[in-house]
Design a protein around this motif. Structure first.
Motif, PDB file in Angstrom:
ATOM      1  N   ASN A  32      52.251  34.784  41.079  1.00 13.20           N
ATOM      2  CA  ASN A  32      51.308  34.195  40.134  1.00 13.20           C
ATOM      3  C   ASN A  32      50.312  35.248  39.650  1.00 13.20           C
ATOM      4  O   ASN A  32      49.654  35.908  40.461  1.00 13.20           O
ATOM      5  CB  ASN A  32      50.553  33.057  40.829  1.00 13.20           C
ATOM      6  CG  ASN A  32      50.142  31.973  39.867  1.00 13.20           C
ATOM      7  OD1 ASN A  32      49.775  32.259  38.733  1.00 13.20           O
ATOM      8  ND2 ASN A  32      50.190  30.732  40.316  1.00 13.20           N
ATOM      9  N   VAL A  33      50.201  35.434  38.338  1.00 13.11           N
ATOM     10  CA  VAL A  33      49.283  36.418  37.769  1.00 13.11           C
ATOM     11  C   VAL A  33      48.234  35.703  36.926  1.00 13.11           C
ATOM     12  O   VAL A  33      48.575  34.923  36.031  1.00 13.11           O
ATOM     13  CB  VAL A  33      50.026  37.448  36.893  1.00 13.11           C
ATOM     14  CG1 VAL A  33      49.035  38.415  36.240  1.00 13.11           C
ATOM     15  CG2 VAL A  33      51.049  38.211  37.726  1.00 13.11           C
ATOM     16  N   GLY A  34      46.986  35.950  37.221  1.00 17.54           N
ATOM     17  CA  GLY A  34      45.929  35.285  36.456  1.00 17.54           C
ATOM     18  C   GLY A  34      44.634  36.058  36.490  1.00 17.54           C
ATOM     19  O   GLY A  34      44.475  37.025  37.236  1.00 17.54           O
ATOM     20  N   GLY A  35      43.722  35.633  35.669  1.00 22.88           N
ATOM     21  CA  GLY A  35      42.409  36.271  35.603  1.00 22.88           C
ATOM     22  C   GLY A  35      41.671  35.825  34.358  1.00 22.88           C
ATOM     23  O   GLY A  35      42.196  35.047  33.553  1.00 22.88           O
ATOM     24  N   PHE A  36      40.453  36.304  34.209  1.00 18.42           N
ATOM     25  CA  PHE A  36      39.602  35.871  33.107  1.00 18.42           C
ATOM     26  C   PHE A  36      38.920  37.063  32.446  1.00 18.42           C
ATOM     27  O   PHE A  36      38.599  38.056  33.115  1.00 18.42           O
ATOM     28  CB  PHE A  36      38.504  34.926  33.613  1.00 18.42           C
ATOM     29  CG  PHE A  36      39.019  33.709  34.332  1.00 18.42           C
ATOM     30  CD1 PHE A  36      39.288  32.549  33.639  1.00 18.42           C
ATOM     31  CD2 PHE A  36      39.214  33.731  35.701  1.00 18.42           C
ATOM     32  CE1 PHE A  36      39.751  31.423  34.300  1.00 18.42           C
ATOM     33  CE2 PHE A  36      39.677  32.614  36.379  1.00 18.42           C
ATOM     34  CZ  PHE A  36      39.950  31.450  35.675  1.00 18.42           C
ATOM     35  N   LEU A  37      38.682  36.930  31.158  1.00 18.53           N
ATOM     36  CA  LEU A  37      37.827  37.865  30.433  1.00 18.53           C
ATOM     37  C   LEU A  37      36.542  37.111  30.123  1.00 18.53           C
ATOM     38  O   LEU A  37      36.561  36.074  29.440  1.00 18.53           O
ATOM     39  CB  LEU A  37      38.497  38.329  29.140  1.00 18.53           C
ATOM     40  CG  LEU A  37      37.649  39.261  28.261  1.00 18.53           C
ATOM     41  CD1 LEU A  37      37.402  40.594  28.963  1.00 18.53           C
ATOM     42  CD2 LEU A  37      38.325  39.488  26.913  1.00 18.53           C
ATOM     43  N   VAL A  62      40.266  39.667  37.829  1.00 17.75           N
ATOM     44  CA  VAL A  62      41.639  39.387  38.245  1.00 17.75           C
ATOM     45  C   VAL A  62      41.621  38.557  39.518  1.00 17.75           C
ATOM     46  O   VAL A  62      40.699  38.651  40.330  1.00 17.75           O
ATOM     47  CB  VAL A  62      42.452  40.684  38.469  1.00 17.75           C
ATOM     48  CG1 VAL A  62      42.593  41.455  37.177  1.00 17.75           C
ATOM     49  CG2 VAL A  62      41.821  41.550  39.547  1.00 17.75           C
ATOM     50  N   VAL A  63      42.635  37.709  39.647  1.00 14.61           N
ATOM     51  CA  VAL A  63      42.796  36.885  40.840  1.00 14.61           C
ATOM     52  C   VAL A  63      44.047  37.355  41.551  1.00 14.61           C
ATOM     53  O   VAL A  63      45.146  37.268  41.010  1.00 14.61           O
ATOM     54  CB  VAL A  63      42.925  35.401  40.472  1.00 14.61           C
ATOM     55  CG1 VAL A  63      43.045  34.556  41.734  1.00 14.61           C
ATOM     56  CG2 VAL A  63      41.750  34.940  39.623  1.00 14.61           C
ATOM     57  N   LYS A  64      43.878  37.887  42.754  1.00 13.18           N
ATOM     58  CA  LYS A  64      45.023  38.414  43.498  1.00 13.18           C
ATOM     59  C   LYS A  64      44.802  38.196  44.984  1.00 13.18           C
ATOM     60  O   LYS A  64      43.711  38.446  45.503  1.00 13.18           O
ATOM     61  CB  LYS A  64      45.208  39.910  43.214  1.00 13.18           C
ATOM     62  CG  LYS A  64      46.469  40.494  43.826  1.00 13.18           C
ATOM     63  CD  LYS A  64      46.664  41.948  43.414  1.00 13.18           C
ATOM     64  CE  LYS A  64      47.946  42.524  43.989  1.00 13.18           C
ATOM     65  NZ  LYS A  64      48.142  43.942  43.607  1.00 13.18           N
ATOM     66  N   ASP A  65      45.855  37.729  45.651  1.00 12.90           N
ATOM     67  CA  ASP A  65      45.805  37.500  47.100  1.00 12.90           C
ATOM     68  C   ASP A  65      44.634  36.614  47.497  1.00 12.90           C
ATOM     69  O   ASP A  65      43.971  36.825  48.511  1.00 12.90           O
ATOM     70  CB  ASP A  65      45.727  38.832  47.855  1.00 12.90           C
ATOM     71  CG  ASP A  65      46.943  39.706  47.615  1.00 12.90           C
ATOM     72  OD1 ASP A  65      48.032  39.144  47.436  1.00 12.90           O
ATOM     73  OD2 ASP A  65      46.786  40.948  47.600  1.00 12.90           O
ATOM     74  N   ALA A  67      41.740  36.264  46.075  1.00 18.61           N
ATOM     75  CA  ALA A  67      40.394  36.798  45.842  1.00 18.61           C
ATOM     76  C   ALA A  67      40.222  37.211  44.383  1.00 18.61           C
ATOM     77  O   ALA A  67      41.194  37.541  43.695  1.00 18.61           O
ATOM     78  CB  ALA A  67      40.134  37.997  46.747  1.00 18.61           C
ATOM     79  N   MET A  68      38.974  37.196  43.938  1.00 21.28           N
ATOM     80  CA  MET A  68      38.657  37.628  42.584  1.00 21.28           C
ATOM     81  C   MET A  68      37.929  38.964  42.633  1.00 21.28           C
ATOM     82  O   MET A  68      37.077  39.184  43.491  1.00 21.28           O
ATOM     83  CB  MET A  68      37.781  36.596  41.867  1.00 21.28           C
ATOM     84  CG  MET A  68      38.487  35.284  41.585  1.00 21.28           C
ATOM     85  SD  MET A  68      37.549  34.208  40.466  1.00 21.28           S
ATOM     86  CE  MET A  68      36.133  33.818  41.510  1.00 21.28           C
ATOM     87  N   SER A  69      38.270  39.852  41.713  1.00 19.23           N
ATOM     88  CA  SER A  69      37.591  41.143  41.651  1.00 19.23           C
ATOM     89  C   SER A  69      37.523  41.600  40.199  1.00 19.23           C
ATOM     90  O   SER A  69      38.314  41.164  39.356  1.00 19.23           O
ATOM     91  CB  SER A  69      38.337  42.190  42.492  1.00 19.23           C
ATOM     92  OG  SER A  69      39.664  42.343  42.030  1.00 19.23           O
ATOM     93  N   VAL A  70      36.584  42.482  39.920  1.00 25.48           N
ATOM     94  CA  VAL A  70      36.418  43.007  38.566  1.00 25.48           C
ATOM     95  C   VAL A  70      37.465  44.083  38.324  1.00 25.48           C
ATOM     96  O   VAL A  70      37.652  44.991  39.134  1.00 25.48           O
ATOM     97  CB  VAL A  70      35.006  43.588  38.367  1.00 25.48           C
ATOM     98  CG1 VAL A  70      34.885  44.206  36.973  1.00 25.48           C
ATOM     99  CG2 VAL A  70      33.957  42.501  38.553  1.00 25.48           C
TER     100      VAL A  70
END
Length: 285
Positions: free
Chosen positions: A155-160, A191-194, A196-199
């Motif tokens: 699953n690949v996701g994230g926000f701008l 980005v959302v990975k494993d 967790a969210m990080s810049v």
């Protein structure tokens, strides 16, 4: 014959027509203003959150679905005749919803399977849709839960983010970072990975230009790896239908896919990320 229902939390931000099409049931989180307790997507909307912030400079807090909420939710579904429930839960590292669902499921003898999505928002939606496809292919509830659990890594996701005001108000961004972003017109991508969210990359300039570049960068990063059956274009409610159609058209120029789902962030995502938030979600092959 087993009757299997796929369920998820309101943080999946599933459009009503998609939920109806795939027959997905949603368990809502809580949105809190002082002593006011609202139910996400039921008696409060993202528009209200933005309006209240603009009028009163006030943001809500959010609260997980409680074990009792889940118990009643599962009980209703079992009474409707479903014999198996597969629940795609909000990431366990970000909320207690997953653990609360597990606690509630243990009170029943029936087959209730709780899957930790390891993600949020439209990433959960993609997992729920895939679970429905497996259900319609004849998979058992247990098998669906196992397959979807393995798929969370794809699953690949994230926000701008367009601004950091909401993150700052919620205590997730320092005043120094807020000032620097405002002065330099910086729009960070998260980005959302494993779980967790990080810049990740930071963009600078007008929203439209940053969003187009963001889409190109995210697709290029995973070129050749993307499951092109469906991609989700996800925005907050303040973007107009015209804006969404424009970005959907631009996305079609960047990648050929069978389906582009355009969805709107619900109350939980809106209250944390703020207006102008823009995102892409997809699965890897």
């Amino acid at each position: 014959m087993n009757r299997i229902i796929i369920t998820t939390d309101s943080t999946a931000d599933i459009p009503a027509d998609i939920a109806e099409q795939y027959h997905i049931r949603v368990s809502p989180l809580h949105v809190l203003y002082d002593d006011e307790d609202f139910t996400d997507g039921v008696d409060i909307t993202p528009d209200y959150i933005i309006e209240r912030y603009n009028e009163r400079d006030q943001l809500p807090s959010t609260s997980a679905v409680t074990p009792e909420d889940y118990r009643l939710f599962f009980k209703r579904l079992l009474r409707e005749g479903y014999t198996e429930i597969v629940h795609i839960a909000f990431c366990s590292d970000m909320s207690s919803t997953y653990q609360n669902a597990v606690i509630a499921a243990q009170e029943f003898d029936e087959n209730i399977y709780i899957v930790d999505s390891r993600c949020l928002s439209a990433g959960m939606m993609l997992l729920a849709i895939r679970a429905c496809e497996l259900r319609d292919m004849g998979f058992s509830g247990r098998r669906i839960a196992d397959v979807i659990g393995d798929m969370t890594e794809k699953n690949v996701g994230g926000f701008l983010l367009s601004q950091l005001e909401f993150l700052h108000k919620g205590g997730r961004c320092s005043s120094v970072s807020l000032l620097g972003a405002n002065l330099l017109n910086i729009k960070p991508s998260i980005v959302v990975k494993d779980g967790a969210m990080s810049v990740a990359k930071k963009y600078r300039g007008k929203d439209e230009m940053c969003r187009l570049k963001y889409m190109k960068d995210r697709l290029a990063e995973y070129e050749g790896q993307i499951d092109t059956r469906r991609i989700v274009l996800h925005t907050t409610c303040d973007l107009s239908d015209k804006d969404r159609k424009f970005y959907k058209k631009e996305l079609k120029k960047l990648i050929k896919c069978d389906e582009i789902i355009v969805s709107t962030a619900g109350c939980v995502i809106t209250s944390h990320c703020g207006p102008g938030t823009f995102a892409l979600f997809f699965m890897l092959k």
